[in-house]
Design an enzyme around this catalytic site. Structure first.
Site, short mmCIF file in Angstrom:
data_model
loop_
_atom_site.label_atom_id
_atom_site.label_comp_id
_atom_site.label_asym_id
_atom_site.label_seq_id
_atom_site.Cartn_x
_atom_site.Cartn_y
_atom_site.Cartn_z
N THR A 1 5.71 7.57 -10.74
CA THR A 1 4.64 7.05 -11.59
C THR A 1 3.52 6.42 -10.78
O THR A 1 2.33 6.71 -11.01
CB THR A 1 5.23 5.98 -12.54
OG1 THR A 1 6.33 6.54 -13.23
CG2 THR A 1 4.19 5.51 -13.54
N CYS A 2 3.86 5.53 -9.86
CA CYS A 2 2.82 4.76 -9.16
C CYS A 2 1.82 5.69 -8.48
O CYS A 2 0.60 5.57 -8.64
CB CYS A 2 3.46 3.83 -8.14
SG CYS A 2 2.26 2.86 -7.24
N HIS B 1 -13.11 -21.21 4.72
CA HIS B 1 -14.25 -21.31 3.81
C HIS B 1 -15.21 -20.16 4.08
O HIS B 1 -15.46 -19.84 5.24
CB HIS B 1 -14.98 -22.64 4.02
CG HIS B 1 -16.24 -22.72 3.20
ND1 HIS B 1 -16.21 -22.98 1.85
CD2 HIS B 1 -17.54 -22.51 3.54
CE1 HIS B 1 -17.46 -22.96 1.40
NE2 HIS B 1 -18.28 -22.67 2.40
N GLY C 1 6.82 10.72 -5.42
CA GLY C 1 6.03 9.49 -5.48
C GLY C 1 6.09 8.86 -6.87
O GLY C 1 5.75 7.70 -7.04
N GLU D 1 14.26 15.40 -7.33
CA GLU D 1 13.05 15.02 -8.07
C GLU D 1 12.69 16.14 -9.05
O GLU D 1 12.63 17.30 -8.67
CB GLU D 1 11.89 14.74 -7.10
CG GLU D 1 10.54 14.51 -7.74
CD GLU D 1 10.53 13.43 -8.82
OE1 GLU D 1 10.94 12.30 -8.54
OE2 GLU D 1 10.11 13.74 -9.97
C1 FAD Z 1 -0.95 3.19 -15.87
C2 FAD Z 1 0.00 2.44 -14.98
C3 FAD Z 1 -0.50 1.56 -14.06
C4 FAD Z 1 0.38 0.84 -13.24
N1 FAD Z 1 -0.15 -0.04 -12.33
C5 FAD Z 1 0.68 -0.75 -11.54
C6 FAD Z 1 0.16 -1.65 -10.58
O1 FAD Z 1 -1.04 -1.81 -10.43
N2 FAD Z 1 1.05 -2.34 -9.80
C7 FAD Z 1 2.40 -2.17 -9.92
O2 FAD Z 1 3.15 -2.80 -9.20
N3 FAD Z 1 2.92 -1.32 -10.84
C8 FAD Z 1 2.09 -0.62 -11.64
N4 FAD Z 1 2.62 0.27 -12.55
C9 FAD Z 1 4.09 0.40 -12.65
C10 FAD Z 1 4.64 1.28 -11.53
O3 FAD Z 1 3.99 2.52 -11.52
C11 FAD Z 1 6.12 1.45 -11.72
O4 FAD Z 1 6.71 0.19 -11.86
C12 FAD Z 1 6.77 2.15 -10.53
O5 FAD Z 1 6.21 3.42 -10.33
C13 FAD Z 1 8.26 2.26 -10.78
O6 FAD Z 1 8.84 2.96 -9.75
P1 FAD Z 1 10.28 3.62 -9.94
O7 FAD Z 1 10.65 4.09 -8.59
O8 FAD Z 1 11.18 2.71 -10.61
O9 FAD Z 1 10.06 4.85 -10.94
P2 FAD Z 1 8.98 6.09 -10.97
O10 FAD Z 1 7.88 5.77 -10.04
O11 FAD Z 1 8.72 6.28 -12.37
O12 FAD Z 1 9.82 7.25 -10.33
C14 FAD Z 1 10.90 7.86 -10.99
C15 FAD Z 1 11.00 9.31 -10.56
O13 FAD Z 1 12.21 9.86 -11.06
C16 FAD Z 1 11.98 11.18 -11.50
N5 FAD Z 1 13.03 11.52 -12.46
C17 FAD Z 1 13.24 10.97 -13.68
N6 FAD Z 1 14.33 11.48 -14.26
C18 FAD Z 1 14.84 12.39 -13.39
C19 FAD Z 1 15.96 13.27 -13.42
N7 FAD Z 1 16.83 13.26 -14.45
N8 FAD Z 1 16.16 14.09 -12.37
C20 FAD Z 1 15.32 14.08 -11.31
N9 FAD Z 1 14.24 13.27 -11.22
C21 FAD Z 1 14.01 12.43 -12.25
C22 FAD Z 1 10.60 11.11 -12.10
O14 FAD Z 1 10.00 12.39 -12.17
C23 FAD Z 1 9.89 10.17 -11.12
O15 FAD Z 1 9.25 10.88 -10.09
C24 FAD Z 1 1.78 1.02 -13.35
C25 FAD Z 1 2.29 1.92 -14.29
C26 FAD Z 1 1.42 2.62 -15.10
C27 FAD Z 1 1.98 3.59 -16.09
#
Ligand code: FAD
Length: 459
Positions: free
Chosen positions: A41-42, A441, A39, A34
Site C-alpha cells: 500500500t505505502c 533558531h 511494496g 506477493e
Molecule cells: C491513502 C493512504 C495514505 C497513507 N499515508 C500514510 C502515511 O503518510 N504514513 C504512514 O505511515 N502510513 C500511511 N498509510 C498507511 C500505510 O500505507 C500502511 O500502514 C502500510 O502500507 C502497511 O504496510 P503493511 O506491510 O502492513 O501492508 P501493505 O503495505 O498493505 O502490504 C501488504 C501486501 O500483501 C499483499 N497481499 C495481501 N494478501 C495477500 C495474499 N493472500 N497473498 C499474497 N500477497 C498478499 C498485498 O498485495 C500487499 O502488497 C497510508 C495509507 C493509505 C491508504
C-alpha cells in the site's frame, strides 16, 4: 510436490521484504509471496503517491499566494493533472522497481507471485504450488472498506486506489469520510482547483483527536473553500445527471451534494478474509484483524502477523517496526514488545498535524494530575517568517512524574518538529531535561522548550 522452506512470508508490504532480507542473511531458505504490487500500500497506493501529490498541491497553493511574498506570478495558476499524476507514478514506480531489484538479488530468497492461502498450519498454497515451512509470517495489509451505504452500488465511486488513476480534474469531488485519508485528498484536490465537499457522519472531523485540533483542522480546510458537512446522518448515493448525488442530512442544511466524483474514505479493512485462516485456527477479531501477542505471534505456534493486518498499527512505521520486533526476537535473542512502542503519526494536510502519545482528552481520562501547555503558531518566529501561521502546539505532561504523555503540533513542519518530543518520550526523560536543550533558531522545534516552560495545571 511440496516445496520446503525455512520460512514463508505472505505479502511484500512494509514488513515482509526487510524480514526476507534478515532471514536470508541468517542463512535461511525463504519464500516471499506477493499477489499484486511489491511494496504494498505505502509504495503503490498510500503514503508515497499521496505525499507526492500533496507536494504538487502545495506548489500550486504557494504559487497562488505568490503576491503575499512579493512574487508576482502572471495569470491564473494552471495545474496540469497529467504531469501531476506522472510525477506521482514515477515516485511509486521507482520505489517499487528498486525494491524488486533488491529482492531479486537476495541469496536464498524465492519470490512467488500469486495469492497465498493456508492449507495447513505449515502449508501454504499459491496456485498449483504447495509450500511448507516451520515459520510463516503474514504481512497482508489492508484495503479500503466499502460499507453497505444505501445506493453505493448504483454509482461509480473512487477509493484511495482508483483516485490515483485520475489525470483530469474533477469538477466537484465529494469526499465521504472526514478522517486522515479523506482530508488529505480533500485539501489536495481543492488546491488542484476542484470544488470539494467533505461529508462526515460524526459531529466533527478526525474525531479521535482533541476537539481543539478537530476545530482548527476544519478551519484550515474551510478557509481554503472546502465545504465541510459534519453530522451527516443520512449518507446515501444516487446517480445524477451531473455525476453522483450524495445524501447528507435528513434534518438540516442542503440535503445532498452533487459531485462529479465521489471518494469513499471511510476506513480500511484487513486482507484476511481470503487467507484460509480458519482452516488453521488462527484467531481474528470481529473486524478480521489477526490476534497477536506482544511479540506479534498468533495463537498458532510458528505463525506471526505483522503490519496493518494485526490491528496493532496502521502506518508504514508501525509495520516496519513489527519487522524489527520479530527479527530482533528471532535472530538477535532480544525480547522486544509491541506494547513498548509509543504511538505517533501525522496527518499530511498543510500545515501538517504531528501527533504522539495521548491526546489531552485521553490523558484526562487517566484521572491523574496533568500539566498542559498550548502555543499558537502565530507566536512561532519561523512560521511568521514563512507566512504559515495556522495551527498550534500542545503538550500534555504528568504533574507528578514530569513525563510527557502526549503532544500535538498542528502547524508548519509539525510532522518533523514532533520528533523532539517523541525522542524524549522514548528515552523516558522528564520534560525539564528538554528545557535545557539549546535548539536552533529559527525553527519550529526551538519553541518546544518554551511550550514546556509554560506547562500549567490542567483543570
Ligand atoms: C491513502 C493512504 C495514505 C497513507 N499515508 C500514510 C502515511 O503518510 N504514513 C504512514 O505511515 N502510513 C500511511 N498509510 C498507511 C500505510 O500505507 C500502511 O500502514 C502500510 O502500507 C502497511 O504496510 P503493511 O506491510 O502492513 O501492508 P501493505 O503495505 O498493505 O502490504 C501488504 C501486501 O500483501 C499483499 N497481499 C495481501 N494478501 C495477500 C495474499 N493472500 N497473498 C499474497 N500477497 C498478499 C498485498 O498485495 C500487499 O502488497 C497510508 C495509507 C493509505 C491508504
Amino acid at each position: 510436490m511440496t516445496e520446503t522452506f525455512d520460512a514463508i512470508i505472505i505479502g511484500a508490504g512494509q514488513a515482509g521484504p526487510p524480514l526476507a532480507g534478515r532471514l536470508t542473511a541468517a542463512g535461511m531458505k525463504v519464500a516471499l509471496i506477493e499477489r499484486k504490487l511489491f511494496g504494498g500500500t505505502c509504495v503503490n497506493t498510500g503514503c508515497m503517491p499521496t505525499k507526492t501529490l500533496i507536494a504538487s498541491a502545495y506548489a500550486a497553493h504557494l504559487a497562488r499566494r505568490g503576491a503575499e511574498y512579493g512574487v508576482d506570478v502572471e495569470g491564473p495558476i494552471k495545474v496540469d493533472m497529467k504531469r501531476v499524476k506522472a510525477r506521482a507514478d514515477t515516485v511509486s514506480t521507482n520505489a517499487r522497481t528498486n525494491l524488486e531489484k533488491w529482492l531479486n538479488g537476495l541469496d536464498g530468497l524465492t519470490i512467488i507471485e500469486g495469492h497465498a492461502r493456508f492449507e495447513g498450519r505449515d502449508v501454504v498454497r499459491v496456485g498449483e504450488r504447495l509450500l511448507k515451512a516451520p515459520r510463516i509470517f503474514i504481512n497482508v495489509g489492508g484495503r479500503a472498506s466499502v460499507p453497505d451505504m444505501p445506493g453505493v452500488d448504483t454509482v461509480d465511486y473512487l477509493t484511495n486506489t482508483s483516485i490515483l488513476r485520475l489525470d483530469t480534474l474533477p469538477r466537484h469531488l465529494v469526499v465521504v469520510g472526514g478522517s486522515y485519508i479523506g482530508l488529505e485528498f480533500a485539501q489536495m484536490y481543492r488546491r488542484f482547483g476542484a470544488e470539494v465537499t467533505v461529508v462526515e457522519k460524526g459531529p466533527r472531523l478526525i474525531a479521535r483527536e482533541d476537539e481543539d485540533v478537530s476545530e482548527a483542522v476544519r478551519n484550515i480546510l474551510t478557509d481554503e473553500g472546502i465545504m465541510v458537512r459534519t453530522n451527516a446522518t443520512c449518507i446515501g448515493f444516487k446517480p445524477h445527471p451531473n455525476g453522483v448525488a450524495v445524501d447528507i442530512d435528513c434534518t438540516s442544511g442542503e440535503p445532498f451534494a452533487v459531485g462529479s466524483h465521489v471518494l469513499l474514505a471511510v476506513g480500511r479493512r484487513p486482507n484476511t478474509d481470503d487467507l484460509g485462516l480458519d482452516t488453521v485456527g488462527i484467531m481474528v477479531d470481529a473486524r478480521g484483524y489477526i490476534g497477536v501477542d506482544d511479540s506479534l505471534a498468533t495463537n498458532v505456534h510458528g505463525i506471526w502477523a505483522l503490519g496493518d493486518c494485526n490491528g496493532r498499527g496502521a502506518f508504514t512505521h508501525t509495520s516496519y517496526n513489527d519487522y524489527e520486533i520479530v527479527a530482533a526476537n528471532l535472530l538477535d535473542g532480544k525480547s522486544r514488545r509491541v506494547s513498548d512502542r509509543i504511538p505517533a503519526y501525522a496527518l499530511y494536510i498543510d500545515p501538517p498535524l504531528g501527533r504522539v502519545g495521548m491526546s489531552e482528552a485521553e490523558a484526562a481520562r487517566m484521572g491523574r494530575d496533568l500539566l498542559v501547555s498550548k502555543r499558537p503558531m502565530t507566536r512561532v518566529g519561523r512560521a511568521i517568517e514563512k507566512g504559515e501561521t495556522k495551527g498550534f502546539m500542545k503538550i500534555v505532561a504528568d504533574a507528578e512524574t514530569k513525563q510527557i504523555l502526549g503532544a500535538a503540533i498542528l502547524g508548519l513542519n509539525g510532522d518533523e518538529a514532533l520528533h523532539g518530543i517523541l525522542d524524549m518520550m522514548n528515552a523516558k526523560a522528564a520534560y525539564p531535561v528538554l528545557q535545557w536543550a539549546v535548539p536552533i533558531h529559527p525553527t519550529v522545534s526551538e519553541l518546544i522548550p518554551t511550550v514546556l516552560g509554560d506547562l500549567k495545571p490542567f483543570n
